[in-house]
Every structure is written in C-alpha cells, then in structure tokens.
Design a protein around this motif. Structure first.
Motif, PDB file in Angstrom:
ATOM      1  N   VAL A 156       0.846  -1.196   0.000  1.00  0.00           N
ATOM      2  CA  VAL A 156       0.000   0.000   0.000  1.00  0.00           C
ATOM      3  C   VAL A 156       0.885   1.251   0.000  1.00  0.00           C
ATOM      4  N   ASN A 203      -4.758   3.023  12.064  1.00  0.00           N
ATOM      5  CA  ASN A 203      -3.405   3.050  12.593  1.00  0.00           C
ATOM      6  C   ASN A 203      -3.144   4.528  12.863  1.00  0.00           C
ATOM      7  N   TYR A 224      -6.401  -3.031   7.281  1.00  0.00           N
ATOM      8  CA  TYR A 224      -6.671  -3.860   8.476  1.00  0.00           C
ATOM      9  C   TYR A 224      -8.113  -4.369   8.504  1.00  0.00           C
TER      10      TYR A 224
HETATM   11  N1  PLP Z   1      -1.604   1.793   5.350  1.00  0.00           N
HETATM   12  C1  PLP Z   1      -1.640   1.694   6.687  1.00  0.00           C
HETATM   13  C2  PLP Z   1      -2.801   2.269   7.418  1.00  0.00           C
HETATM   14  C3  PLP Z   1      -0.601   1.067   7.375  1.00  0.00           C
HETATM   15  O1  PLP Z   1      -0.656   0.988   8.699  1.00  0.00           O
HETATM   16  C4  PLP Z   1       0.492   0.534   6.653  1.00  0.00           C
HETATM   17  C5  PLP Z   1       1.629  -0.114   7.338  1.00  0.00           C
HETATM   18  O2  PLP Z   1       1.779  -0.118   8.528  1.00  0.00           O
HETATM   19  C6  PLP Z   1       0.492   0.673   5.266  1.00  0.00           C
HETATM   20  C7  PLP Z   1      -0.574   1.299   4.641  1.00  0.00           C
HETATM   21  C8  PLP Z   1       1.624   0.184   4.407  1.00  0.00           C
HETATM   22  O3  PLP Z   1       1.596  -1.166   4.255  1.00  0.00           O
HETATM   23  P1  PLP Z   1       2.329  -1.954   3.076  1.00  0.00           P
HETATM   24  O4  PLP Z   1       3.142  -0.987   2.302  1.00  0.00           O
HETATM   25  O5  PLP Z   1       3.166  -2.978   3.741  1.00  0.00           O
HETATM   26  O6  PLP Z   1       1.218  -2.548   2.268  1.00  0.00           O
END
Ligand code: PLP
Length: 400
Positions: free
Chosen positions: A105, A180, A211
C-alpha cells in the motif's frame, strides 16, 4: 575543498517516525540493553507465520519461471481474485480494470499522491493517522490538512472538522479504517457522513482498509458499501491480514460512477508503467491467499484480542498513562502525562534509553492531534508484553 552534493529539499523533508526511532534503539542495543521492538506493525516478527500454502504457491511460481516482467496494472488473475473477494466481503461489483496492484500500500500512497497533488493542493488526513500520507503529500509539495480523531469518543473522526477544513484547494479526504495508530474501527454513521461530504463537494475519499479483517470488537464497515454517487478509491494490501509484509503486495480500486478521477487513474497508470510492475511471483501467492482457506485469520484475531484486552488493562494501571481500548488493527495509542518531559518524543527517547521498550511518539502521527501520546503494538506474545509493561511501570513510578 570539494563541494558536497546537496540532496533535494523534498527528500530531506521525509520523516517516517516509525523507522526513525530505530536510531536511539540501536544506541540502546549497542550498550547491551534487552530490546522490545514495539515500534513496527509487522506480524511476522512475532508469533504470526505466513501460512504454508502461500509459501508453497510462491515456490511453485518461481519454479514455473514466472520470473519475467508482468502487467503494469497487475496480473489479471490477481485483479480478478480481488474483484471476487471484494464482492464476497463487501457486496461491491467492480471490474478487473478498476483494480491496480502495487508494491505494498506504501507504493500505492506514493503514486496516488503523485497523481493527486499539485504544489499547494490540500489533502485532509486523520490526525493521528498513518504517517506515509503526510510524507508523500509533503513530498509532492501539497499541504496535509489534519482532521481530529476524537479521543473521548473512542477516536471517532471529527466530521464537523472535515467539513470546516475544506477549501477550494481540497483534492481528497483520507480515511484509515481500522485506524493506525488508534485501533479505532469507524462507525457506519461517521462513514456515511464523510461520504455525504464527498458527494456534496465532489471530493473523492481515499479509504485505506489494510486492516479490514483485523477487528476484534465491533464490526467493520467498508467505505465501498456506501451509495455509488460517492467518488472513492479503496486501498488494501497483503502485509497485515495476509501475513506477507516482506513480499510487498497491495492494491487499490476505484469506485467513481461519474468518472471524476479518470485523469487521476491515467496519471497513476503513467507512473505504474514507468516502474514496470509489482513483484510477479508474489502476486501469485497474493492471489492464492484470497482464494484459499481463511481460518488462520480467526486464530490471528483471537490472539490479538487477548493481547489488546491485556494491554488496555495493564497500561491503564500504570501511573501517568491512560488509554482507550483498541477495537482493531495492531496498535494501541495511550496518552502520557508529560511530567518530566517537554514532548512525547523526549518521553519516548527516555523510555527507549532506560528500558529498551521501543515506542513511537504520537506526534509522529500528527503534530496537531497526536502530541502527548505514544503508539505501541499488540503483536508480542503475552509474556513479552508483561515484561515490557512491568519495565514501563517501574520507569513511570520513578517519575511520579
Ligand atoms: N496503510 C496503513 C494504514 C498502514 O498501517 C500501513 C503499514 O503499517 C500501510 C498502509 C503500508 O503497508 P504496506 O506498504 O506494507 O502494504
């Protein structure tokens, strides 16, 4: 004397608190302190293991030599599996062409902000909220406009503040649900109100739902379930629920009946072509993770719920610390009485130095609305949490 080469202002302005805290942590570790790395939301660092059938799929994909470049938008098989899964979870009908696969993400946020933000454009983000949004908005010289999450209301979004902070430069409203760093799961009522604002002003909602399956209290409601006149893009990924954070797979999909974001999609696609593709064999494992047995998620939520309840109870027993109960995601976001410290960052550095417990300062998630807090994780097994909270308690008692 040779002149050193200056880095760009944009790159030097990046401050990702969650990983920057590793600098004081490394100093404490070098002195032989036992460390409790409670700063990163990585399930695989604790007793949560990538299910064997994902690993086997990845091995087979590599053996079959699926090792060349792939489609810049993402493997069609994976995009179709995402379409099916989103229908099953949220009852939404999207098409594979609406889905974009990214390297986590994080990459999606970078590329999306790269497409949305002209210098001076404003994006509304939750405060506190996942710091990458503000980082990339700033990188592209936009303005991050935080809206308050209300601590006294279980960290619900302040919808009136969203409305009051909209200007003619507002390009999007970010929602992070489950949240988060607060562990809040948004109420349907609040999401509907945010959706109404989006439809009224033709401002898209960017909803980060990474999440979505990690909820141990209450019910998750996806922004995708709202009426179709609301322009929105939903972000999700495989790092948390699907336990493959190191494999770097994520995605987003657009729901935009009137095509308001057509150019944004094209701007993103141009960037995706330039970066060629997301990791190809890992996309195969991501596909299988959506289609295979999901019982490991039940087990994961059971453990997290127990750890969330314990953390909530135990942290509230510590003098100078008080906290709401997290309802989802991997975090808890307590308030600190800043008796002996000027800022929450001073507090966190002192805790790391004296106890080895690595927390992240709340202001790293929003200067305006995160100050005076810290974020910790719910992931460690109970005996590790107990040890760390005991150390934190001793530290706080000394400062009372
Ligand atoms: N979005 C949120 C709300 C997150 O908490 C995180 C990682 O902690 C991410 C995106 C990024 O995740 P990733 O790049 O591993 O998919």
């Amino acid at each position: 004397m040779q002149k050193k080469i200056k880095a760009s202002r944009r790159s030097m302005g990046m401050n990702y608190a969650i990983r920057e805290i590793t600098v004081p942590a490394a100093a404490a570790a070098a002195r032989g302190t036992k460390m409790y790395n409670f700063n990163i939301g990585d399930p695989n660092k604790w007793d949560f293991e990538t299910p064997e059938y994902f690993k086997e799929t990845l091995r087979q994909a590599v053996d079959r030599t699926d090792n060349g470049y792939g489609d810049s938008q993402g493997n069609l098989d994976l995009r179709q599996a995402i379409v099916d899964r989103e229908y099953e979870k949220n009852g939404v009908s999207i098409k594979a062409e609406d889905v974009y696969v990214t390297a986590g993400v994080s990459e999606c946020i970078n590329v999306m902000m790269g497409a949305f933000v002209e210098p001076g454009d404003e994006i509304l983000v939750p405060g506190p909220g996942y710091p990458n949004y503000a980082q990339y908005i700033n990188f592209y010289e936009g303005k991050t406009v935080p809206y308050r999450m209300i601590e006294e209301e279980d960290w619900a979004p302040d919808v009136d503040m969203i409305r009051s902070r909209i200007t003619n430069r507002t390009k999007a409203i970010v929602v992070i649900n489950p949240n988060n760093p607060t562990g809040a799961v948004y109420r349907e009522k609040d999401l509907r109100e945010i959706g109404n604002i989006a439809a009224e002003y033709d401002i898209p909602v960017i909803s980060d739902e990474i999440y979505d399956k990690i909820v141990f209290d209450g019910e998750f409601y996806s922004m995708s379930r709202l009426p179709d006149d609301i322009p929105r893009v939903i972000l999700n990924g495989f790092s948390k629920v699907n336990l493959m954070p190191g494999w770097r797979e994520g995605y987003c999909y657009f729901m935009d009946r009137n095509g308001l974001m057509d150019e944004i999609r094209e701007g993103m696609m141009k960037q995706f072509r330039a970066r060629i593709c997301a990791n190809v064999p890992c996309q195969e494992a991501a596909r299988v993770s959506l289609q295979g047995p999901q019982d490991y998620i039940v087990d994961m939520n059971r453990k997290l719920k127990e750890r969330a309840e314990f953390s909530y109870k135990r942290l509230n027993e510590i003098p100078g610390i008080s906290t709401n109960k997290p309802h989802g995601a991997l975090y808890i976001f307590p308030k600190i009485e800043l008796t002996d410290w000027k800022t929450d960052k001073d507090f966190v550095y002192d805790v790391i130095d004296k106890t080895g417990v690595v927390l992240v300062h709340g202001s790293g998630f929003c200067e305006e609305f995160g100050q005076g807090h810290f974020r910790s994780i719910l992931l460690p097994p109970m005996p590790v949490l107990e040890e760390a909270y005991d150390l934190l308690e001793k530290f706080m008692v000394k400062h009372q």
